[in-house]
Enzyme design. Structure first.
Site, PDB file in Angstrom:
ATOM      1  N   GLU A 119       0.819  -0.604  -5.166  1.00  0.00           N
ATOM      2  CA  GLU A 119      -0.298   0.332  -5.209  1.00  0.00           C
ATOM      3  C   GLU A 119       0.322   1.722  -5.297  1.00  0.00           C
ATOM      4  O   GLU A 119       0.721   2.308  -4.300  1.00  0.00           O
ATOM      5  CB  GLU A 119      -1.182   0.214  -3.959  1.00  0.00           C
ATOM      6  CG  GLU A 119      -2.499   0.966  -4.106  1.00  0.00           C
ATOM      7  CD  GLU A 119      -2.563   2.305  -3.381  1.00  0.00           C
ATOM      8  OE1 GLU A 119      -3.399   3.139  -3.745  1.00  0.00           O
ATOM      9  OE2 GLU A 119      -1.779   2.524  -2.435  1.00  0.00           O
TER      10      GLU A 119
ATOM     11  N   ASP B 264       0.811  -1.208   0.000  1.00  0.00           N
ATOM     12  CA  ASP B 264       0.000   0.000   0.000  1.00  0.00           C
ATOM     13  C   ASP B 264       0.852   1.270   0.000  1.00  0.00           C
ATOM     14  O   ASP B 264       1.833   1.367   0.740  1.00  0.00           O
ATOM     15  CB  ASP B 264      -0.893  -0.015   1.259  1.00  0.00           C
ATOM     16  CG  ASP B 264      -1.857   1.150   1.290  1.00  0.00           C
ATOM     17  OD1 ASP B 264      -2.683   1.248   0.375  1.00  0.00           O
ATOM     18  OD2 ASP B 264      -1.772   1.964   2.234  1.00  0.00           O
TER      19      ASP B 264
END
Ligand code: GLC
Length: 645
Positions: free
Chosen positions: A326, A284
């Site tokens: 991401e 992330d």
């Protein structure tokens, strides 16, 4: 560093974590260590080469890697072997992803296991369960504020349940993906708690400043991610007497990877999760992992070095693991996350194709495909061993990643076009079919992002409310167009939970004080299993959507030309409203045509002939044969997947 150093390292590890392994297992480790040695050393040098104790840290990282290797369960060792035998497994046309919150989809992890037949009915081979590690209590940004990476959120189950689910999914040919929130921890994480209590060792895990001098300097160049939630990128804590770097929410503290101890901790967690049977880690917010004064503190070379080092080390301990970046950043900054130069095929294997997603929505609003064709033609190529993740909707908002240059190239004004898209999808634009909401209005630059479910943004909510059946039909066609283009684009297509049934915006989040301020929950609904039970009924809107998507998925699985390694060239169709995409490779040729307007649209026969599509054509989506000697007429929002018959 050279081979003899790899040999020395191996000798040391043989006395340590590898000690109890069979000689064959030890040899396998040695082979991998030699194979990846350069790829381990190169990025680590960039990161920590200046440190006087570099060798101690290198030893520590490899010690952790060897320990994880030694602990890797038998079935996962076999998985590693399977992946080595078929390295392009995730690029195959039969890959279909599904993204869901475990609780909203099925209650808990055991509930998810019970839904495997549903996933199989859809053809799913990859399941991304949204953040499921122990989050902080209270607001937690949808689980992106983790306080314990070795515990599963108690409401969903235990780590043993997660491992059992991963194994069960694997037996059914579904790879489990989970989030590893590696850029920040919750402020309740043990490290953050120790830092708060004044422990200098742990204060060095984060970015802490006694006054505003440095924060002010950094803030001159970094962008604000959640301007409606808080101002700036730093938060002051009275009890510590420090400003802490908080890129996202106040309760998410950015980790300091300049400290090798942080790298070691995250590596250990990563390998621990891989050993539970997680096959893909969604890393992330990777763009933010390294800070440099005077820059936007995104996409720094060191952020890439961190990922490359993670990748090389995980290839030694758990080579079956895939890393997914991401990074929602512009293409020139995005593509390097898939590796380039010396790191080609040596960084993350998969990354989100944000531009493709944005362009789908832009074309749908405009009924024109020039911008999409141009922007996709501008995308740099990606390494052969990597793949895009394509998606139409996800749990996040849509930010209008349309550059001024690309807009200008097709005669649009970038600023005005982005404003138009925000107006259109928030329902402000006259006669818009969309029902969405504005997310994070930033008065400093007038930027507005959009929340809303696929079906609501595509017009289904409004059409149903007005009981206008012609509009309902058009909305369904839009939903299918988006899926049909995504399924043919190349890479792993991700279905977002509920979209396969056309679930609408859900405003129940407003009742929950922990969620109410974040309208991204509008498009994070609970699964509607009553509706799902009617999915076989073609007469119903939801059944028609479900059945049509399943049919397209089945068609995709039969098409070698849709392998991710087959290049995808956007082509001009001589019709402003029809997007053209050519999949051209030794595996086959396929011409994808998508009509982004509610009117029938013609493609001249000569255009098909120019692209080498002559004689009888076979539409792989509908199974019908279409002659190419006459003008081709696409129905409103129709998609064709054409091959030479
Ligand atoms: C990623 C997630 C988003 C989250 C942010 C901070 O962008 O997709 O939902 O808010 O990271 O963790």
């Amino acid at each position: 560093m050279n081979e003899s150093q790899a040999a020395d390292m191996f000798a040391t590890l043989l006395q340590g974590p590898l000690r109890l392994l069979e000689p064959l297992e030890q040899e396998i480790f040695r082979l991998r260590l030699e194979q990846h040695w350069e790829d381990v050393i190169r990025p680590l040098h960039i990161l920590y080469g200046q440190q006087h104790d570099f060798n101690t840290w290198l030893h520590k990282f490899l010690h952790l890697t060897a320990a994880a290797y030694a602990a890797r369960p038998r079935d996962l060792r076999l998985l590693d072997l399977r992946r080595a035998i078929q390295p392009d497994w995730f690029q195959q046309p039969d890959m279909i992803g599904y993204v869901a919150y475990a609780d909203r989809f099925a209650g808990d992890l055991q509930g998810v296991a019970a839904k495997i037949p549903y996933l199989q009915e859809l053809g799913v081979t990859y399941l991304h369960l949204m953040p499921l590690l122990q989050p902080r209590p209270g607001p937690n940004d949808g689980g992106y504020a983790v306080m314990d990476y070795r515990q599963v959120d108690q409401r969903l189950g235990s780590m043993a349940d997660l491992a059992a689910l991963a194994a069960q999914l694997r037996q059914n040919s579904i790879s489990l993906c989970i989030d590893l929130v590696c850029n920040h921890t919750a402020k309740e994480h043990e490290w953050a708690q120790k830092a708060s209590a004044g422990d200098p060792v742990y204060q060095d895990y984060y970015f802490m400043f006694p006054d505003r001098t440095l924060p002010d300097q950094y803030e001159r160049t970094v962008r604000e991610i959640f301007p409606e939630f808080k101002e700036g990128s730093f938060t002051y804590y009275e009890h510590i007497g420090r400003w802490v770097w908080t890129t996202f929410n106040e309760f998410q503290w950015d980790l300091n990877y300049a400290n090798p101890a942080v790298f070691a901790e995250m590596l250990d967690i990563m390998l621990y999760l891989a050993n539970q049977g997680v096959e893909v880690l969604r890393l992330d917010a990777v763009a933010f992992m390294w800070k440099r004064m005077g820059t936007d503190c995104e996409n720094q070379p060191e952020a890439h070095a961190i990922l490359q080092a993670f990748r090389a080390l995980s290839r030694i301990a758990a080579p079956g693991l895939l890393l997914k970046a991401e990074a929602i950043v512009p293409p020139p900054q995005l593509v390097p996350y898939l590796g380039r130069g010396a790191a080609t095929n040596k960084e993350c294997e998969v990354a989100y194709h944000n531009v493709f997603m944005v362009m789908l929505w832009s074309s749908l609003a405009e009924r024109k495909v020039a911008l999409m064709t141009h922007a996709l033609q501008q995308m740099p190529p990606i390494p052969s061993g990597t793949s895009w993740l394509t998606y139409i909707r996800c749990h996040d908002d849509i930010g209008w990643a349309v550059t001024d240059e690309n807009a200008g190239a097709v005669g649009l004004n970038g600023y005005l076009h982005r404003s138009f898209l925000s107006d259109f999808y928030s329902g402000r634009f006259p006669n818009t079919f969309a029902r969405g909401a504005t997310f994070q209005f930033n008065p400093k630059n007038n930027d507005r992002r959009i929340s809303g479910s696929l079906a609501s943004l595509a017009g289904l909510e409004l059409a149903l409310a007005q009981q206008d059946w012609q509009q309902v039909d058009l909305a369904v066609r839009r939903i299918l167009l988006l899926h049909n283009v995504m399924l043919a684009f190349g890479g792993i297509p991700l279905l977002y939970m509920g979209d396969e049934l056309g679930l609408l915006n859900d405003d129940s989040y407003l009742q929950d004080p922990n969620l109410a301020s974040d309208n991204r929950w509008l498009h994070r609904p609970y699964m509607n299993w009553e509706l799902a039970a009617q999915r076989e009924d073609w007469q119903r809107v939801n059944g028609r959507i479900f059945q049509s998507i399943v049919k397209a998925i089945q068609a995709r699985k039969q098409l070698p030309a849709l392998h991710a390694q087959a290049p995808a060239y956007p082509v001009w169709t001589h019709n402003d409203s029809v997007f053209g995409l050519l999949r051209e490779s030794p595996r086959g040729r396929l011409l994808v045509l998508g009509n982004f307007s509610e009117r029938p649209q013609p493609i001249p026969a000569y255009r098909l002939h120019e692209m080498g599509f002559t004689g009888a054509l076979w539409d792989r989506l509908s199974g019908q044969t279409i002659p190419s000697w006459a003008e081709l007429l696409l129905e409103p929002y129709q998609t064709l997947w054409l091959q030479q018959a």
